[in-house]
Design a protein around this motif. Structure first.
Motif, PDB file in Angstrom:
ATOM      1  N   ALA A  45      31.824  15.413   4.972  1.00 41.50           N
ATOM      2  CA  ALA A  45      30.919  15.521   6.117  1.00 41.50           C
ATOM      3  C   ALA A  45      29.562  14.966   5.697  1.00 41.50           C
ATOM      4  CB  ALA A  45      30.791  16.978   6.582  1.00 41.50           C
ATOM      5  N   PHE A  46      28.725  14.678   6.697  1.00 43.13           N
ATOM      6  CA  PHE A  46      27.378  14.189   6.411  1.00 43.13           C
ATOM      7  C   PHE A  46      26.439  14.679   7.492  1.00 43.13           C
ATOM      8  CE2 PHE A  46      29.693  10.915   8.724  1.00 43.13           C
ATOM      9  CZ  PHE A  46      28.852  10.670   9.802  1.00 43.13           C
ATOM     10  N   TYR A  61      28.884  14.724   1.407  1.00 51.20           N
ATOM     11  CA  TYR A  61      29.757  15.138   0.301  1.00 51.20           C
ATOM     12  C   TYR A  61      31.193  14.716   0.571  1.00 51.20           C
ATOM     13  CZ  TYR A  61      31.672  18.809   3.286  1.00 51.20           C
ATOM     14  OH  TYR A  61      32.305  19.483   4.321  1.00 51.20           O
ATOM     15  N   ARG A  62      31.962  14.635  -0.507  1.00 51.13           N
ATOM     16  CA  ARG A  62      33.419  14.562  -0.452  1.00 51.13           C
ATOM     17  C   ARG A  62      33.943  15.657  -1.380  1.00 51.13           C
ATOM     18  NH1 ARG A  62      34.518   9.105   1.951  1.00 51.13           N
ATOM     19  NH2 ARG A  62      36.670   9.809   2.222  1.00 51.13           N
ATOM     20  N   LEU A  63      34.820  16.503  -0.868  1.00 46.02           N
ATOM     21  CA  LEU A  63      35.376  17.637  -1.597  1.00 46.02           C
ATOM     22  C   LEU A  63      36.821  17.333  -1.925  1.00 46.02           C
ATOM     23  CD1 LEU A  63      35.359  20.673  -2.497  1.00 46.02           C
ATOM     24  CD2 LEU A  63      35.882  21.240  -0.112  1.00 46.02           C
ATOM     25  N   GLY A  64      37.177  17.419  -3.203  1.00 49.72           N
ATOM     26  CA  GLY A  64      38.531  17.062  -3.616  1.00 49.72           C
ATOM     27  C   GLY A  64      39.186  18.106  -4.501  1.00 49.72           C
ATOM     28  N   LEU A  65      40.511  18.087  -4.489  1.00 53.00           N
ATOM     29  CA  LEU A  65      41.324  18.914  -5.375  1.00 53.00           C
ATOM     30  C   LEU A  65      42.010  18.000  -6.382  1.00 53.00           C
ATOM     31  CD1 LEU A  65      42.869  21.399  -2.790  1.00 53.00           C
ATOM     32  CD2 LEU A  65      41.170  21.915  -4.541  1.00 53.00           C
ATOM     33  N   PHE A  66      42.014  18.407  -7.629  1.00 55.40           N
ATOM     34  CA  PHE A  66      42.490  17.542  -8.705  1.00 55.40           C
ATOM     35  C   PHE A  66      43.690  18.168  -9.402  1.00 55.40           C
ATOM     36  CE2 PHE A  66      42.435  16.115 -13.149  1.00 55.40           C
ATOM     37  CZ  PHE A  66      42.474  14.742 -12.973  1.00 55.40           C
ATOM     38  N   GLU A  67      44.707  17.342  -9.611  1.00 55.78           N
ATOM     39  CA  GLU A  67      45.869  17.811 -10.375  1.00 55.78           C
ATOM     40  C   GLU A  67      46.654  16.633 -10.916  1.00 55.78           C
ATOM     41  OE1 GLU A  67      49.376  21.136 -10.207  1.00 55.78           O
ATOM     42  OE2 GLU A  67      48.762  20.250  -8.320  1.00 55.78           O
ATOM     43  N   GLN A  68      46.977  16.695 -12.198  1.00 51.42           N
ATOM     44  CA  GLN A  68      47.832  15.714 -12.866  1.00 51.42           C
ATOM     45  C   GLN A  68      47.398  14.278 -12.582  1.00 51.42           C
ATOM     46  OE1 GLN A  68      51.879  16.690 -11.781  1.00 51.42           O
ATOM     47  NE2 GLN A  68      51.898  18.553 -13.022  1.00 51.42           N
ATOM     48  N   LEU A 123      29.769  25.765  -2.108  1.00 52.82           N
ATOM     49  CA  LEU A 123      30.424  25.887  -0.801  1.00 52.82           C
ATOM     50  C   LEU A 123      29.414  26.187   0.297  1.00 52.82           C
ATOM     51  CD1 LEU A 123      33.675  27.877  -1.656  1.00 52.82           C
ATOM     52  CD2 LEU A 123      33.563  25.549  -0.772  1.00 52.82           C
ATOM     53  N   ASP A 124      28.428  27.034  -0.006  1.00 48.37           N
ATOM     54  CA  ASP A 124      27.392  27.322   0.984  1.00 48.37           C
ATOM     55  C   ASP A 124      26.652  26.050   1.384  1.00 48.37           C
ATOM     56  OD1 ASP A 124      28.036  30.016   0.916  1.00 48.37           O
ATOM     57  OD2 ASP A 124      26.504  30.506  -0.585  1.00 48.37           O
ATOM     58  N   ALA A 125      26.362  25.197   0.390  1.00 51.28           N
ATOM     59  CA  ALA A 125      25.615  23.959   0.665  1.00 51.28           C
ATOM     60  C   ALA A 125      26.427  22.993   1.515  1.00 51.28           C
ATOM     61  CB  ALA A 125      25.211  23.300  -0.652  1.00 51.28           C
ATOM     62  N   ILE A 126      27.698  22.820   1.180  1.00 50.08           N
ATOM     63  CA  ILE A 126      28.490  21.849   1.941  1.00 50.08           C
ATOM     64  C   ILE A 126      28.880  22.419   3.306  1.00 50.08           C
ATOM     65  CG2 ILE A 126      29.293  20.715  -0.155  1.00 50.08           C
ATOM     66  CD1 ILE A 126      31.971  22.017   0.165  1.00 50.08           C
ATOM     67  N   ARG A 127      28.986  23.753   3.405  1.00 46.57           N
ATOM     68  CA  ARG A 127      29.259  24.359   4.711  1.00 46.57           C
ATOM     69  C   ARG A 127      28.103  24.091   5.670  1.00 46.57           C
ATOM     70  NH1 ARG A 127      28.105  29.434   6.577  1.00 46.57           N
ATOM     71  NH2 ARG A 127      27.608  30.173   4.475  1.00 46.57           N
ATOM     72  N   GLU A 128      26.874  24.115   5.156  1.00 44.46           N
ATOM     73  CA  GLU A 128      25.716  23.807   5.988  1.00 44.46           C
ATOM     74  C   GLU A 128      25.761  22.359   6.491  1.00 44.46           C
ATOM     75  OE1 GLU A 128      22.208  24.682   3.821  1.00 44.46           O
ATOM     76  OE2 GLU A 128      22.571  26.858   3.716  1.00 44.46           O
ATOM     77  N   VAL A 129      26.230  21.452   5.644  1.00 43.90           N
ATOM     78  CA  VAL A 129      26.348  20.052   6.065  1.00 43.90           C
ATOM     79  C   VAL A 129      27.394  19.928   7.161  1.00 43.90           C
ATOM     80  CG1 VAL A 129      26.954  17.715   5.335  1.00 43.90           C
ATOM     81  CG2 VAL A 129      25.606  19.180   3.818  1.00 43.90           C
ATOM     82  N   GLU A 130      28.560  20.561   6.965  1.00 43.93           N
ATOM     83  CA  GLU A 130      29.606  20.484   7.984  1.00 43.93           C
ATOM     84  C   GLU A 130      29.141  21.080   9.314  1.00 43.93           C
ATOM     85  OE1 GLU A 130      33.259  23.071   8.715  1.00 43.93           O
ATOM     86  OE2 GLU A 130      34.098  21.462   7.480  1.00 43.93           O
ATOM     87  N   ALA A 131      28.366  22.167   9.235  1.00 51.00           N
ATOM     88  CA  ALA A 131      27.945  22.860  10.458  1.00 51.00           C
ATOM     89  C   ALA A 131      27.110  21.970  11.366  1.00 51.00           C
ATOM     90  CB  ALA A 131      27.171  24.124  10.090  1.00 51.00           C
ATOM     91  N   VAL A 132      26.299  21.069  10.787  1.00 49.01           N
ATOM     92  CA  VAL A 132      25.454  20.206  11.616  1.00 49.01           C
ATOM     93  C   VAL A 132      26.119  18.864  11.905  1.00 49.01           C
ATOM     94  CG1 VAL A 132      23.344  21.291  10.767  1.00 49.01           C
ATOM     95  CG2 VAL A 132      24.235  19.250   9.602  1.00 49.01           C
ATOM     96  N   SER A 133      27.294  18.620  11.316  1.00 47.67           N
ATOM     97  CA  SER A 133      28.008  17.365  11.551  1.00 47.67           C
ATOM     98  C   SER A 133      28.826  17.452  12.833  1.00 47.67           C
ATOM     99  CB  SER A 133      28.938  17.068  10.368  1.00 47.67           C
ATOM    100  OG  SER A 133      30.056  17.956  10.378  1.00 47.67           O
ATOM    101  N   TRP A 134      29.500  16.371  13.184  1.00 46.95           N
ATOM    102  CA  TRP A 134      30.337  16.363  14.389  1.00 46.95           C
ATOM    103  C   TRP A 134      31.477  17.371  14.269  1.00 46.95           C
ATOM    104  CZ3 TRP A 134      35.533  15.351  14.327  1.00 46.95           C
ATOM    105  CH2 TRP A 134      36.048  14.726  13.187  1.00 46.95           C
ATOM    106  N   LYS A 135      31.926  17.631  13.037  1.00 47.40           N
ATOM    107  CA  LYS A 135      33.000  18.608  12.852  1.00 47.40           C
ATOM    108  C   LYS A 135      32.527  20.002  13.256  1.00 47.40           C
ATOM    109  CE  LYS A 135      35.347  16.186   9.071  1.00 47.40           C
ATOM    110  NZ  LYS A 135      35.814  16.270   7.670  1.00 47.40           N
ATOM    111  N   GLY A 136      31.285  20.318  12.904  1.00 47.61           N
ATOM    112  CA  GLY A 136      30.731  21.602  13.321  1.00 47.61           C
ATOM    113  C   GLY A 136      30.547  21.678  14.824  1.00 47.61           C
ATOM    114  N   ASP A 137      30.084  20.580  15.424  1.00 45.70           N
ATOM    115  CA  ASP A 137      29.879  20.551  16.875  1.00 45.70           C
ATOM    116  C   ASP A 137      31.183  20.762  17.634  1.00 45.70           C
ATOM    117  OD1 ASP A 137      27.190  20.123  16.527  1.00 45.70           O
ATOM    118  OD2 ASP A 137      27.317  17.943  16.770  1.00 45.70           O
TER     119      ASP A 137
END
Length: 395
Positions: free
Chosen positions: A278-279, A262-269, A206-220
Motif C-alpha cells: 500500500a502507499f 511498503y511491500r510486506l512479504g513472507l519468506f521460505e526456502q 504492523l502499526d505503521a503499515i496499517r496506518e498506510v493501508e488505512a489511508v490508501s484505496w484499500k482502506g477506503d
C-alpha cells in the motif's frame, strides 16, 4: 501395510497438538507455503467469527502423520437459501495453500467419508490450491465420490526467477518507469529500507503499515488485510509469530521517518511471497511500488534467494507490477466437491444449470450488442442514392 488411523481435533492451538509431526508433514508436502505454517493457521483459528466451527482431521500411519486438514464449516446463502459449506482454515486471506496429505487412494476415500460424517455439508470447497503440486490422488478420489465436481482456475500468479541477469538494468518501458521513480524519490528525500523484523519489532511495524493501508484505496474500500477487527487480530498474531520464526521481510519507503509505502512479504526456502502493499495517496506519483519490487530483486541477489512470487493476483486485469518481470506463472485452482445430500444435489444441479445457460446468455448478449451497434451505424450513416436530399449541384 498398516491401516491409516483417523483422529479428530477441535483446535490446532492446544498444548497437546502434535506440532513436530505437523511440521514434518508440511516439509514433506510439495508446494507447502508459509500459509500452511502453524503460526498462520493458529492465528486464523483465533480470528474465526462466531458461527464458524473448526474441525481438524488427522491421519496417522505407523506413528507418522500423513494427513492434516483443518476445516471450517459455516452457513452460506445461495439464492437466498442457507447451505452448509466447508472451507480450509485460512480462507479467504491465505494466498496459497497446499493440502497436507500423503495418502494413498483407499485412505483418501476414507478421509472424505470421515469429513462427511463429522461435518455434514452441501459443498466442500478448497481455494487457492497450486495447480501443479496438489496431490492428484486425493483430488481425483474425492471427485469420483462427489455428486458434482468443479475444478476452476482462480488465479495465475506471476513469479520471477532471480538470476545474474537481474544485476543489469531492466530493459524496455520498465527501465524508464524505474528511472523516473528513482529520480522523484531522490528529489523528495525519501529512502528505501529493508527490514527483517523479529517478534518484538513486528508489532510496531504492523502499526505503521496499517496506518498506510488505512489511508490508501484499500482502506477506503475496506478490502485490505487490516480492514476490520477480525483481520487485524489475525494479521497481528500471525505476523508476530512468523517474524519470531524469521519468515517476514518488509521493504519500505520512508520520508522524514514516516512510512509512506511498503511491500510486506513472507519468506521460505529461498522464495519471497509478495503478500501485501500500500502507499499514501499523496505520494502516488512517486511510483514507489515498482521501486520496492526492484528492491526485492536486489535483496534476493544479495542473499541468494531463488524466487519472487506475487502470491496471488486477480484473474482478470491484474495490475501487479511483477507481470513486467515475470519468468513464469503459477496457477491457483478452486476445487468444489458437492455431496450426495439433498442440499449438495440441489447446489450441484444449480451449478450444472448455470454452466449450461451461461455461454448461451453470453452469446445472446453479444448478439444483442452487435445488433445495437449495427443499428447505431445505420442511423448515423448519411442517406445515399435516390433517398438522399439532392445538393445544389444535382438540381
Amino acid at each position: 501395510m498398516r491401516e491409516v488411523t483417523f483422529e479428530w481435533r477441535n483446535s490446532l492451538c492446544t498444548t497437546d497438538f502434535p506440532c513436530t509431526a505437523y511440521e514434518d508433514l508440511r516439509q514433506r508436502v510439495a508446494g507447502s507455503t508459509p500459509f500452511n505454517t502453524l503460526a498462520w493457521m493458529c492465528a486464523a483459528e483465533r480470528a474465526l467469527p462466531a458461527g464458524e466451527q473448526l474441525q481438524v482431521l488427522l491421519g496417522w500411519r505407523a506413528g507418522q502423520l500423513q494427513l492434516c486438514l483443518p476445516l471450517v464449516i459455516a452457513c452460506e446463502r445461495f439464492g437466498g437459501l442457507p447451505f452448509k459449506i466447508v472451507h480450509h482454515l485460512g480462507f479467504p486471506l491465505s494466498d496459497r495453500i497446499a493440502l497436507l496429505a500423503t495418502l494413498e487412494p483407499r485412505p483418501t476415500r476414507q478421509a472424505l467419508r470421515q469429513i462427511r460424517r463429522r461435518m455434514p455439508h452441501a459443498l466442500l470447497q478448497l481455494n487457492e490450491l497450486p495447480g501443479s503440486t496438489e496431490p492428484e490422488t486425493l483430488l481425483s478420489q474425492w471427485a469420483r465420490f462427489s455428486s458434482t465436481v468443479e475444478d476452476r482456475l482462480s488465479c495465475r500468479a506471476p513469479v520471477h526467477l532471480i538470476s545474474d541477469t537481474d544485476r543489469q538494468e531492466v530493459s524496455g518501458d520498465p527501465r524508464y518507469k524505474l528511472r523516473r521513480a528513482r529520480k522523484r524519490i531522490a528529489a523528495c528525500g525519501a529512502q528505501v529500507r529493508r527490514l527483517t523484523p523479529d517478534a518484538t519489532s513486528m508489532g510496531p511495524l504492523l502499526d505503521a503499515i496499517r496506518e498506510v493501508e488505512a489511508v490508501s484505496w484499500k482502506g477506503d474500500e475496506g478490502v485490505g488485510i487490516f480492514a476490520d477487527a477480525r483481520r487485524q487480530q489475525w494479521m497481528r498474531e500471525a505476523f508476530i509469530a512468523l517474524a519470531g520464526e524469521g519468515r517476514v521481510r518488509v521493504v519500505t519507503l520512508e520520508l522524514e521517518g514516516r512510512c509512506i509505502s511498503y511491500r510486506l512479504g513472507l519468506f521460505e526456502q529461498g522464495r519471497i511471497y509478495d503478500y501485501n502493499l500500500a502507499f499514501v495517496p499523496q505520494y502516488a506519483d512517486l511510483g514507489s511500488g515498482r521501486v520496492l519490487l526492484e528492491e526485492w530483486i536486489h535483496w534476493g541477489l544479495d542473499e541468494g534467494w531463488s524466487w519472487i512470487d506475487a502470491s496471488r493476483v486477480s484473474l482478470e486485469n491484474s495490475s501487479h507490477q511483477l507481470h513486467e518481470r515475470m519468468t513464469g506463472l503459477l496457477e491457483h485452482r478452486r476445487w468444489s466437491f458437492y455431496s450426495w445430500r439433498p442440499s449438495g444435489l440441489c447446489l450441484g444441479l444449480g451449478l450444472r444449470l448455470w454452466q449450461y445457460l451461461k455461454p448461451r446468455l453470453q452469446a445472446l448478449r453479444a448478439k444483442r450488442a452487435a445488433a445495437r451497434a449495427r443499428l447505431a451505424v445505420t442511423t448515423d450513416t448519411p442517406l445515399e442514392g435516390r433517398d438522399a436530399v439532392p445538393s445544389h449541384s444535382q438540381r
